[in-house]
Design a protein around this motif. Structure first.
Motif: not given
Lengths: 118, 397
Positions: B69-70, B73, B91-94, B101, B209, B211, B285, B287
Protein backbone atom coordinates in the motif's frame (compact mmCIF):
# COMPACT_ATOMS: atom_id res chain seq x y z
CA UNK A 1 -0.44 -6.84 6.22
CA UNK A 2 -0.16 -10.55 6.95
CA UNK A 3 -1.37 -10.04 10.50
CA UNK A 4 -4.56 -8.30 9.41
CA UNK A 5 -7.72 -10.46 9.73
CA UNK A 6 -8.71 -9.78 6.10
CA UNK A 7 -5.44 -11.23 4.83
CA UNK A 8 -6.65 -14.85 4.98
CA UNK A 9 -9.59 -14.10 2.72
CA UNK A 10 -7.45 -12.21 0.24
CA UNK A 11 -4.31 -14.39 0.44
CA UNK A 12 -5.00 -16.43 -2.73
CA UNK A 13 -5.58 -13.26 -4.80
CA UNK A 14 -2.93 -10.80 -3.61
CA UNK A 15 0.18 -12.49 -5.05
CA UNK A 16 -1.53 -13.03 -8.39
CA UNK A 17 -1.63 -9.33 -9.30
CA UNK A 18 1.05 -7.67 -7.17
CA UNK A 19 0.59 -4.18 -8.61
CA UNK A 20 -3.06 -4.11 -7.61
CA UNK A 21 -2.56 -5.93 -4.28
CA UNK A 22 -2.53 -2.80 -2.10
CA UNK A 23 -5.61 -1.39 -3.83
CA UNK A 24 -7.53 -4.65 -3.45
CA UNK A 25 -6.63 -4.90 0.23
CA UNK A 26 -7.67 -1.31 1.02
CA UNK A 27 -10.90 -1.50 -0.99
CA UNK A 28 -11.89 -4.82 0.55
CA UNK A 29 -11.36 -3.48 4.07
CA UNK A 30 -13.23 -0.28 3.34
CA UNK A 31 -16.25 -2.10 1.90
CA UNK A 32 -16.38 -4.81 4.53
CA UNK A 33 -15.49 -2.94 7.70
CA UNK A 34 -16.19 0.73 7.13
CA UNK A 35 -19.13 0.67 4.71
CA UNK A 36 -20.40 -2.64 6.15
CA UNK A 37 -21.22 -4.32 2.85
CA UNK A 38 -22.52 -7.89 2.99
CA UNK A 39 -21.88 -11.00 0.85
CA UNK A 40 -18.62 -9.70 -0.58
CA UNK A 41 -17.10 -11.99 -3.18
CA UNK A 42 -13.84 -11.55 -5.03
CA UNK A 43 -13.85 -11.98 -8.79
CA UNK A 44 -10.77 -12.65 -10.86
CA UNK A 45 -10.52 -10.32 -13.87
CA UNK A 46 -7.48 -11.53 -15.82
CA UNK A 47 -7.97 -9.17 -18.77
CA UNK A 48 -7.77 -6.19 -16.41
CA UNK A 49 -4.91 -7.75 -14.38
CA UNK A 50 -6.66 -7.33 -11.06
CA UNK A 51 -9.48 -8.74 -8.96
CA UNK A 52 -12.86 -7.09 -8.67
CA UNK A 53 -15.36 -7.21 -5.80
CA UNK A 54 -19.06 -7.77 -5.75
CA UNK A 55 -21.37 -7.27 -2.79
CA UNK A 56 -24.42 -5.62 -1.32
CA UNK A 57 -24.71 -2.29 0.41
CA UNK A 58 -26.31 -2.46 3.84
CA UNK A 59 -30.12 -2.66 3.69
CA UNK A 60 -30.26 -3.12 -0.09
CA UNK A 61 -30.68 -6.14 -2.35
CA UNK A 62 -28.81 -5.10 -5.50
CA UNK A 63 -25.46 -6.68 -6.09
CA UNK A 64 -22.93 -3.95 -6.96
CA UNK A 65 -19.55 -4.37 -8.65
CA UNK A 66 -16.43 -2.54 -7.51
CA UNK A 67 -13.10 -2.48 -9.33
CA UNK A 68 -10.11 -1.22 -7.31
CA UNK A 69 -7.30 0.76 -8.93
CA UNK A 70 -4.45 3.00 -7.80
CA UNK A 71 -4.33 6.76 -8.35
CA UNK A 72 -0.98 6.49 -10.12
CA UNK A 73 -2.38 4.19 -12.81
CA UNK A 74 -3.65 5.44 -16.13
CA UNK A 75 -6.76 3.82 -17.48
CA UNK A 76 -8.31 3.86 -20.91
CA UNK A 77 -11.86 3.59 -22.15
CA UNK A 78 -10.86 0.28 -23.71
CA UNK A 79 -9.88 -0.96 -20.29
CA UNK A 80 -13.24 0.13 -18.88
CA UNK A 81 -15.07 -1.64 -21.69
CA UNK A 82 -13.10 -4.84 -21.05
CA UNK A 83 -13.91 -4.61 -17.33
CA UNK A 84 -17.62 -4.35 -18.07
CA UNK A 85 -17.41 -7.42 -20.30
CA UNK A 86 -15.49 -9.47 -17.77
CA UNK A 87 -17.88 -8.62 -14.98
CA UNK A 88 -20.78 -9.88 -17.08
CA UNK A 89 -22.15 -6.50 -18.23
CA UNK A 90 -23.59 -5.10 -14.99
CA UNK A 91 -25.76 -1.93 -15.32
CA UNK A 92 -23.01 0.10 -13.69
CA UNK A 93 -19.77 -0.42 -11.82
CA UNK A 94 -17.89 1.52 -9.16
CA UNK A 95 -14.26 2.38 -9.74
CA UNK A 96 -12.48 2.53 -6.38
CA UNK A 97 -9.48 4.85 -6.73
CA UNK A 98 -7.04 4.22 -3.88
CA UNK A 99 -4.39 6.56 -2.57
CA UNK A 100 -1.39 6.07 -0.33
CA UNK A 101 -3.01 7.71 2.68
CA UNK A 102 -5.85 5.15 2.44
CA UNK A 103 -8.44 7.58 1.03
CA UNK A 104 -10.68 5.85 -1.48
CA UNK A 105 -12.76 7.79 -3.98
CA UNK A 106 -15.53 5.86 -5.72
CA UNK A 107 -16.67 6.77 -9.21
CA UNK A 108 -19.81 5.28 -10.68
CA UNK A 109 -19.34 4.32 -14.33
CA UNK A 110 -22.17 3.32 -16.64
CA UNK A 111 -21.88 2.06 -20.20
CA UNK A 112 -23.68 4.87 -22.03
CA UNK A 113 -25.53 8.04 -21.12
CA UNK A 114 -27.48 7.99 -17.87
CA UNK A 115 -29.87 10.72 -16.75
CA UNK A 116 -29.13 11.97 -13.21
CA UNK A 117 -31.74 10.70 -10.73
CA UNK A 118 -32.93 14.12 -9.47
CA UNK B 1 -32.17 22.90 12.22
CA UNK B 2 -31.12 21.80 8.76
CA UNK B 3 -27.62 20.41 8.42
CA UNK B 4 -27.35 21.51 4.82
CA UNK B 5 -28.44 25.12 5.15
CA UNK B 6 -26.45 28.07 6.53
CA UNK B 7 -25.54 27.67 10.18
CA UNK B 8 -27.10 29.84 12.84
CA UNK B 9 -23.61 30.67 14.20
CA UNK B 10 -22.16 33.78 12.68
CA UNK B 11 -18.48 33.02 13.13
CA UNK B 12 -17.96 29.47 11.91
CA UNK B 13 -19.95 26.43 12.84
CA UNK B 14 -18.53 25.56 16.25
CA UNK B 15 -19.56 26.82 19.65
CA UNK B 16 -17.05 28.44 22.00
CA UNK B 17 -16.84 25.35 24.18
CA UNK B 18 -16.06 23.16 21.20
CA UNK B 19 -13.37 25.53 20.00
CA UNK B 20 -11.80 25.72 23.46
CA UNK B 21 -11.84 21.92 23.62
CA UNK B 22 -10.16 21.69 20.22
CA UNK B 23 -7.55 24.25 21.20
CA UNK B 24 -6.74 22.20 24.26
CA UNK B 25 -6.52 18.81 22.51
CA UNK B 26 -4.72 19.98 19.38
CA UNK B 27 -2.41 22.39 21.15
CA UNK B 28 0.85 20.94 19.85
CA UNK B 29 1.61 21.43 16.15
CA UNK B 30 4.27 18.69 16.11
CA UNK B 31 4.82 15.42 17.99
CA UNK B 32 7.87 16.88 19.78
CA UNK B 33 6.94 18.89 22.84
CA UNK B 34 9.00 21.23 24.96
CA UNK B 35 8.37 20.77 28.64
CA UNK B 36 9.57 23.41 31.05
CA UNK B 37 10.39 22.13 34.53
CA UNK B 38 8.56 23.79 37.40
CA UNK B 39 10.10 27.13 38.22
CA UNK B 40 13.22 26.76 40.27
CA UNK B 41 16.06 29.06 41.09
CA UNK B 42 18.36 27.23 38.68
CA UNK B 43 15.87 27.55 35.86
CA UNK B 44 15.44 31.31 36.42
CA UNK B 45 19.19 31.78 36.60
CA UNK B 46 19.68 29.91 33.38
CA UNK B 47 17.00 31.93 31.61
CA UNK B 48 18.74 35.16 32.73
CA UNK B 49 21.90 33.94 31.06
CA UNK B 50 19.98 33.12 27.91
CA UNK B 51 19.74 29.36 28.31
CA UNK B 52 16.51 27.46 28.44
CA UNK B 53 15.90 24.70 30.94
CA UNK B 54 13.20 23.20 28.76
CA UNK B 55 13.43 19.54 27.92
CA UNK B 56 12.44 18.03 24.61
CA UNK B 57 9.91 15.22 24.97
CA UNK B 58 10.11 12.72 22.15
CA UNK B 59 7.20 10.26 22.02
CA UNK B 60 9.18 7.69 19.94
CA UNK B 61 6.31 6.26 17.94
CA UNK B 62 6.52 3.03 16.02
CA UNK B 63 5.21 2.11 12.60
CA UNK B 64 5.42 -0.83 10.20
CA UNK B 65 6.36 -0.31 6.58
CA UNK B 66 3.88 -1.83 4.10
CA UNK B 67 5.20 -1.85 0.52
CA UNK B 68 1.97 -3.08 -1.07
CA UNK B 69 0.00 0.00 0.00
CA UNK B 70 3.14 2.25 -0.12
CA UNK B 71 2.58 3.47 3.40
CA UNK B 72 3.62 3.12 7.03
CA UNK B 73 1.05 1.69 9.42
CA UNK B 74 0.86 2.78 13.03
CA UNK B 75 -1.13 0.07 14.79
CA UNK B 76 -0.47 1.16 18.38
CA UNK B 77 -3.52 3.18 19.49
CA UNK B 78 -1.57 5.49 21.75
CA UNK B 79 0.93 6.35 19.01
CA UNK B 80 -1.73 6.84 16.36
CA UNK B 81 -3.76 9.18 18.60
CA UNK B 82 -0.61 11.12 19.41
CA UNK B 83 0.49 11.49 15.80
CA UNK B 84 -2.99 12.64 14.81
CA UNK B 85 -3.38 15.10 17.67
CA UNK B 86 0.06 16.63 17.28
CA UNK B 87 0.25 17.71 13.70
CA UNK B 88 -2.59 15.73 12.03
CA UNK B 89 -0.25 13.15 10.57
CA UNK B 90 -1.81 10.19 8.83
CA UNK B 91 -5.36 8.99 8.35
CA UNK B 92 -7.34 6.16 9.91
CA UNK B 93 -7.68 3.56 7.19
CA UNK B 94 -11.35 2.89 7.93
CA UNK B 95 -12.33 6.48 8.68
CA UNK B 96 -12.58 9.87 7.07
CA UNK B 97 -9.66 11.34 8.96
CA UNK B 98 -9.10 10.51 12.60
CA UNK B 99 -9.20 6.78 13.38
CA UNK B 100 -12.77 6.52 14.68
CA UNK B 101 -13.82 3.06 13.48
CA UNK B 102 -13.97 1.57 16.98
CA UNK B 103 -16.03 4.49 18.27
CA UNK B 104 -18.48 4.08 15.38
CA UNK B 105 -18.85 0.34 16.02
CA UNK B 106 -19.44 0.97 19.71
CA UNK B 107 -22.05 3.62 18.88
CA UNK B 108 -23.74 1.28 16.45
CA UNK B 109 -23.93 -1.46 19.07
CA UNK B 110 -25.22 0.79 21.79
CA UNK B 111 -27.73 2.10 19.22
CA UNK B 112 -28.35 5.06 21.49
CA UNK B 113 -26.08 7.25 19.36
CA UNK B 114 -25.60 9.74 22.14
CA UNK B 115 -22.44 11.07 20.56
CA UNK B 116 -21.81 11.06 16.84
CA UNK B 117 -18.54 10.71 15.01
CA UNK B 118 -17.88 12.84 11.96
CA UNK B 119 -18.83 9.92 9.70
CA UNK B 120 -22.25 9.67 11.35
CA UNK B 121 -22.80 13.40 11.00
CA UNK B 122 -21.86 13.07 7.35
CA UNK B 123 -24.44 10.30 6.89
CA UNK B 124 -27.11 12.48 8.49
CA UNK B 125 -26.14 15.38 6.27
CA UNK B 126 -26.32 13.15 3.18
CA UNK B 127 -29.74 11.77 4.17
CA UNK B 128 -31.01 15.34 4.67
CA UNK B 129 -29.61 16.45 1.33
CA UNK B 130 -31.30 13.49 -0.38
CA UNK B 131 -34.62 14.39 1.23
CA UNK B 132 -34.16 18.03 0.20
CA UNK B 133 -33.53 16.96 -3.42
CA UNK B 134 -36.67 14.81 -3.42
CA UNK B 135 -38.74 17.67 -2.02
CA UNK B 136 -37.30 20.07 -4.54
CA UNK B 137 -37.95 17.72 -7.46
CA UNK B 138 -41.54 17.21 -6.28
CA UNK B 139 -42.02 20.98 -5.96
CA UNK B 140 -40.66 21.55 -9.47
CA UNK B 141 -42.93 18.84 -10.88
CA UNK B 142 -45.91 20.38 -9.08
CA UNK B 143 -45.06 23.84 -10.38
CA UNK B 144 -44.75 22.52 -13.93
CA UNK B 145 -48.09 20.68 -13.72
CA UNK B 146 -49.72 23.81 -12.27
CA UNK B 147 -48.30 25.95 -15.10
CA UNK B 148 -49.61 23.47 -17.69
CA UNK B 149 -53.07 23.43 -16.16
CA UNK B 150 -53.14 27.24 -15.91
CA UNK B 151 -52.08 27.64 -19.54
CA UNK B 152 -54.76 25.19 -20.67
CA UNK B 153 -57.39 27.16 -18.79
CA UNK B 154 -55.96 30.46 -19.98
CA UNK B 155 -55.30 31.90 -16.49
CA UNK B 156 -52.19 32.96 -14.58
CA UNK B 157 -50.39 30.19 -12.71
CA UNK B 158 -50.02 30.54 -8.98
CA UNK B 159 -46.45 31.60 -8.00
CA UNK B 160 -44.29 28.53 -7.50
CA UNK B 161 -42.48 27.97 -4.23
CA UNK B 162 -39.35 25.92 -4.89
CA UNK B 163 -37.26 25.19 -1.78
CA UNK B 164 -33.62 26.14 -1.94
CA UNK B 165 -30.77 25.03 0.29
CA UNK B 166 -31.21 28.06 2.53
CA UNK B 167 -34.98 27.90 2.96
CA UNK B 168 -35.65 24.15 3.21
CA UNK B 169 -36.45 22.68 6.61
CA UNK B 170 -36.39 18.95 7.34
CA UNK B 171 -39.96 17.70 7.70
CA UNK B 172 -39.24 15.01 10.29
CA UNK B 173 -38.88 16.17 13.87
CA UNK B 174 -35.97 13.84 14.69
CA UNK B 175 -33.19 15.84 16.26
CA UNK B 176 -30.13 15.62 14.05
CA UNK B 177 -28.07 18.13 16.00
CA UNK B 178 -26.54 15.74 18.47
CA UNK B 179 -23.29 17.04 19.98
CA UNK B 180 -20.03 15.83 18.48
CA UNK B 181 -18.15 13.31 20.66
CA UNK B 182 -15.74 14.50 23.35
CA UNK B 183 -12.26 13.21 22.59
CA UNK B 184 -12.13 10.87 25.60
CA UNK B 185 -14.57 8.53 23.81
CA UNK B 186 -11.84 7.18 21.56
CA UNK B 187 -10.61 4.37 23.76
CA UNK B 188 -13.92 2.94 24.88
CA UNK B 189 -13.38 -0.59 23.57
CA UNK B 190 -13.02 -2.36 26.93
CA UNK B 191 -16.03 -0.57 28.44
CA UNK B 192 -18.23 -1.63 25.54
CA UNK B 193 -17.38 -5.27 26.17
CA UNK B 194 -18.68 -5.13 29.73
CA UNK B 195 -21.92 -3.53 28.59
CA UNK B 196 -22.66 -6.16 25.91
CA UNK B 197 -21.62 -9.55 27.24
CA UNK B 198 -23.60 -11.51 24.65
CA UNK B 199 -21.78 -9.96 21.65
CA UNK B 200 -18.20 -10.83 20.87
CA UNK B 201 -15.62 -8.26 22.09
CA UNK B 202 -14.63 -5.62 19.56
CA UNK B 203 -11.01 -5.62 18.49
CA UNK B 204 -9.71 -2.42 16.99
CA UNK B 205 -8.44 -3.49 13.58
CA UNK B 206 -8.02 0.03 12.31
CA UNK B 207 -4.56 1.54 11.99
CA UNK B 208 -3.28 5.01 11.24
CA UNK B 209 -1.85 5.10 7.73
CA UNK B 210 1.01 7.48 7.05
CA UNK B 211 2.09 8.24 3.51
CA UNK B 212 5.77 7.70 2.74
CA UNK B 213 6.27 11.47 2.68
CA UNK B 214 4.74 11.93 6.14
CA UNK B 215 6.72 9.00 7.52
CA UNK B 216 10.00 10.30 6.12
CA UNK B 217 9.28 13.76 7.54
CA UNK B 218 8.78 12.27 11.00
CA UNK B 219 11.75 9.94 10.76
CA UNK B 220 14.32 12.30 9.28
CA UNK B 221 13.37 15.75 10.54
CA UNK B 222 11.85 15.04 13.94
CA UNK B 223 13.30 11.60 14.72
CA UNK B 224 10.07 10.62 16.49
CA UNK B 225 9.11 7.60 14.41
CA UNK B 226 10.73 4.18 14.15
CA UNK B 227 9.85 2.19 11.05
CA UNK B 228 9.88 -1.60 11.35
CA UNK B 229 10.53 -4.07 8.59
CA UNK B 230 7.26 -5.93 7.84
CA UNK B 231 8.86 -9.38 7.72
CA UNK B 232 11.46 -9.27 10.47
CA UNK B 233 9.90 -6.61 12.74
CA UNK B 234 13.34 -5.09 13.17
CA UNK B 235 13.74 -1.31 13.11
CA UNK B 236 15.07 -0.09 9.77
CA UNK B 237 18.04 2.26 9.66
CA UNK B 238 17.74 5.69 8.09
CA UNK B 239 19.66 4.48 5.03
CA UNK B 240 17.39 1.47 4.60
CA UNK B 241 14.26 3.59 4.90
CA UNK B 242 15.63 6.15 2.40
CA UNK B 243 16.36 3.34 -0.05
CA UNK B 244 13.12 1.41 0.53
CA UNK B 245 10.83 4.44 0.08
CA UNK B 246 12.37 5.11 -3.31
CA UNK B 247 12.58 1.46 -4.38
CA UNK B 248 8.85 1.00 -3.96
CA UNK B 249 8.46 2.88 -7.26
CA UNK B 250 11.08 0.72 -9.00
CA UNK B 251 9.78 -2.66 -10.05
CA UNK B 252 12.12 -4.57 -9.80
CA UNK B 253 14.60 -2.33 -7.93
CA UNK B 254 17.72 -4.00 -9.30
CA UNK B 255 17.20 -2.87 -12.90
CA UNK B 256 19.88 -0.47 -14.12
CA UNK B 257 17.37 2.02 -15.53
CA UNK B 258 16.37 2.85 -11.96
CA UNK B 259 19.93 3.53 -10.82
CA UNK B 260 20.83 7.09 -9.83
CA UNK B 261 17.49 8.61 -10.73
CA UNK B 262 16.87 11.96 -9.13
CA UNK B 263 13.30 12.04 -10.45
CA UNK B 264 11.93 9.25 -8.28
CA UNK B 265 8.27 10.08 -7.51
CA UNK B 266 8.95 9.80 -3.78
CA UNK B 267 11.64 12.51 -3.97
CA UNK B 268 9.57 14.87 -6.11
CA UNK B 269 6.52 14.59 -3.86
CA UNK B 270 8.62 14.82 -0.74
CA UNK B 271 10.21 18.08 -1.94
CA UNK B 272 6.75 19.67 -2.18
CA UNK B 273 5.53 18.12 1.10
CA UNK B 274 8.59 19.28 3.01
CA UNK B 275 8.35 22.78 1.56
CA UNK B 276 4.85 23.34 2.91
CA UNK B 277 5.28 21.47 6.18
CA UNK B 278 8.41 23.46 6.95
CA UNK B 279 6.40 26.65 6.42
CA UNK B 280 3.95 25.50 9.06
CA UNK B 281 1.03 24.27 6.96
CA UNK B 282 -0.72 20.98 7.70
CA UNK B 283 -0.49 19.03 4.45
CA UNK B 284 -3.07 16.32 3.70
CA UNK B 285 -4.01 14.35 0.59
CA UNK B 286 -6.27 16.08 -1.90
CA UNK B 287 -7.80 13.35 -4.00
CA UNK B 288 -11.32 14.41 -3.02
CA UNK B 289 -10.79 17.66 -4.92
CA UNK B 290 -8.76 16.34 -7.88
CA UNK B 291 -5.53 17.77 -6.52
CA UNK B 292 -2.39 16.40 -4.92
CA UNK B 293 -2.37 18.12 -1.54
CA UNK B 294 -4.59 20.31 0.62
CA UNK B 295 -3.13 22.93 2.94
CA UNK B 296 -4.72 23.56 6.31
CA UNK B 297 -3.67 26.54 8.40
CA UNK B 298 -3.93 24.74 11.75
CA UNK B 299 -5.63 21.46 10.96
CA UNK B 300 -8.78 19.85 9.52
CA UNK B 301 -10.71 20.21 12.79
CA UNK B 302 -10.33 24.00 12.85
CA UNK B 303 -11.25 25.18 9.39
CA UNK B 304 -11.65 23.87 5.87
CA UNK B 305 -8.51 23.81 3.73
CA UNK B 306 -7.89 27.11 2.04
CA UNK B 307 -5.46 25.96 -0.60
CA UNK B 308 -5.34 23.07 -3.04
CA UNK B 309 -1.92 22.09 -4.38
CA UNK B 310 -1.13 20.49 -7.71
CA UNK B 311 2.48 19.31 -7.93
CA UNK B 312 3.97 19.85 -11.38
CA UNK B 313 7.47 18.41 -11.85
CA UNK B 314 9.76 20.30 -14.21
CA UNK B 315 12.96 18.80 -15.55
CA UNK B 316 16.00 21.04 -15.63
CA UNK B 317 17.46 18.81 -18.32
CA UNK B 318 14.93 17.63 -20.95
CA UNK B 319 17.08 14.59 -21.72
CA UNK B 320 16.29 13.29 -18.24
CA UNK B 321 12.62 13.32 -19.10
CA UNK B 322 13.27 11.21 -22.20
CA UNK B 323 15.23 8.64 -20.25
CA UNK B 324 12.91 8.52 -17.26
CA UNK B 325 11.48 5.09 -16.33
CA UNK B 326 8.89 6.79 -14.09
CA UNK B 327 5.76 8.30 -15.51
CA UNK B 328 5.45 11.33 -13.27
CA UNK B 329 1.99 12.90 -13.47
CA UNK B 330 1.57 16.46 -14.82
CA UNK B 331 5.04 16.57 -16.26
CA UNK B 332 3.92 17.31 -19.81
CA UNK B 333 2.31 20.58 -20.77
CA UNK B 334 -1.20 20.49 -19.45
CA UNK B 335 -4.27 21.42 -21.45
CA UNK B 336 -6.40 24.46 -20.80
CA UNK B 337 -9.44 22.26 -20.23
CA UNK B 338 -7.71 20.28 -17.51
CA UNK B 339 -6.63 23.43 -15.69
CA UNK B 340 -10.08 24.91 -16.04
CA UNK B 341 -11.71 21.76 -14.65
CA UNK B 342 -9.48 21.56 -11.59
CA UNK B 343 -9.89 25.28 -10.91
CA UNK B 344 -13.66 25.04 -11.21
CA UNK B 345 -13.89 22.08 -8.85
CA UNK B 346 -11.89 23.96 -6.26
CA UNK B 347 -13.63 27.32 -6.63
CA UNK B 348 -16.92 25.54 -5.98
CA UNK B 349 -15.60 24.56 -2.56
CA UNK B 350 -13.96 27.94 -1.96
CA UNK B 351 -10.39 26.75 -2.25
CA UNK B 352 -7.62 28.56 -4.07
CA UNK B 353 -5.65 26.51 -6.55
CA UNK B 354 -1.87 26.64 -6.30
CA UNK B 355 0.41 25.13 -8.93
CA UNK B 356 3.61 23.99 -7.25
CA UNK B 357 6.45 23.64 -9.70
CA UNK B 358 9.15 21.30 -8.43
CA UNK B 359 12.32 21.63 -10.50
CA UNK B 360 14.21 18.36 -10.76
CA UNK B 361 17.96 18.97 -11.03
CA UNK B 362 19.86 17.61 -14.01
CA UNK B 363 21.31 14.14 -13.59
CA UNK B 364 24.65 15.40 -14.83
CA UNK B 365 24.96 17.60 -11.74
CA UNK B 366 24.05 14.93 -9.20
CA UNK B 367 26.56 12.30 -8.19
CA UNK B 368 25.48 8.86 -6.91
CA UNK B 369 26.99 9.65 -3.49
CA UNK B 370 24.72 12.66 -3.19
CA UNK B 371 21.69 10.54 -4.10
CA UNK B 372 22.38 8.03 -1.36
CA UNK B 373 21.53 10.61 1.28
CA UNK B 374 18.75 13.18 1.73
CA UNK B 375 21.31 15.92 0.99
CA UNK B 376 20.22 15.70 -2.63
CA UNK B 377 16.93 17.33 -1.62
CA UNK B 378 18.64 20.73 -1.37
CA UNK B 379 19.07 20.70 -5.14
CA UNK B 380 15.34 20.72 -5.76
CA UNK B 381 13.66 24.06 -6.05
CA UNK B 382 10.00 24.72 -5.43
CA UNK B 383 8.03 27.63 -6.86
CA UNK B 384 4.34 28.21 -6.41
CA UNK B 385 1.88 29.99 -8.62
CA UNK B 386 -1.54 30.97 -7.28
CA UNK B 387 -4.43 30.74 -9.67
CA UNK B 388 -7.63 32.72 -9.54
CA UNK B 389 -10.24 32.90 -12.23
CA UNK B 390 -10.70 36.47 -13.42
CA UNK B 391 -13.91 37.64 -15.05
CA UNK B 392 -13.29 41.18 -16.36
CA UNK B 393 -16.98 42.02 -16.60
CA UNK B 394 -17.63 41.28 -12.95
CA UNK B 395 -14.39 41.90 -11.09
CA UNK B 396 -13.76 45.61 -11.10
CA UNK B 397 -11.35 45.78 -8.15
Amino acid sequence: MEKHPSFEVLAPYLPKYPKAAGALFQTYNDLKLAQQWTDIEIIDLPECSRCGLRGRRPNTDDVLSVVPCVISESLSTDWIRTTFQELGSPPHLYLAINTEDSSIVYYKISPGIVKPPL
Amino acid sequence: MSLIGPSRHQNGQKSGARRAENNRIYAHPLPLVFSTPCSSFAASLLSLLGFSAARLENPHCEGIYDPATRSVWVTNEKDSTLLWRRGFFGKGDLSRSEPSWLARQVNARKAAGKYMTSEEMRENRRAERKQFKLDRAAAIARAAAEAEAAFAEGREAAPAVIPSGATWKPSSSEASTLPAPPEEEDDEGPDADDAEPEEEPLENIEHLQLTLQEAWFLVWNLDCLTVLDPHTNEPLTLQQIWRAFQDVHCVPPSLSIYANRIDNPFLVNYAAYHYYRALGWVVKGGIKFCVDYLLYKRGPVFHHAEFAIVVIPVYEDPADQESSPFSLPNVNTFSWTWLSTVNRVNSQVQKTLILTYVTIPARSRISPELLSSPACLTHYSVRDVVLRRFVPARMRD
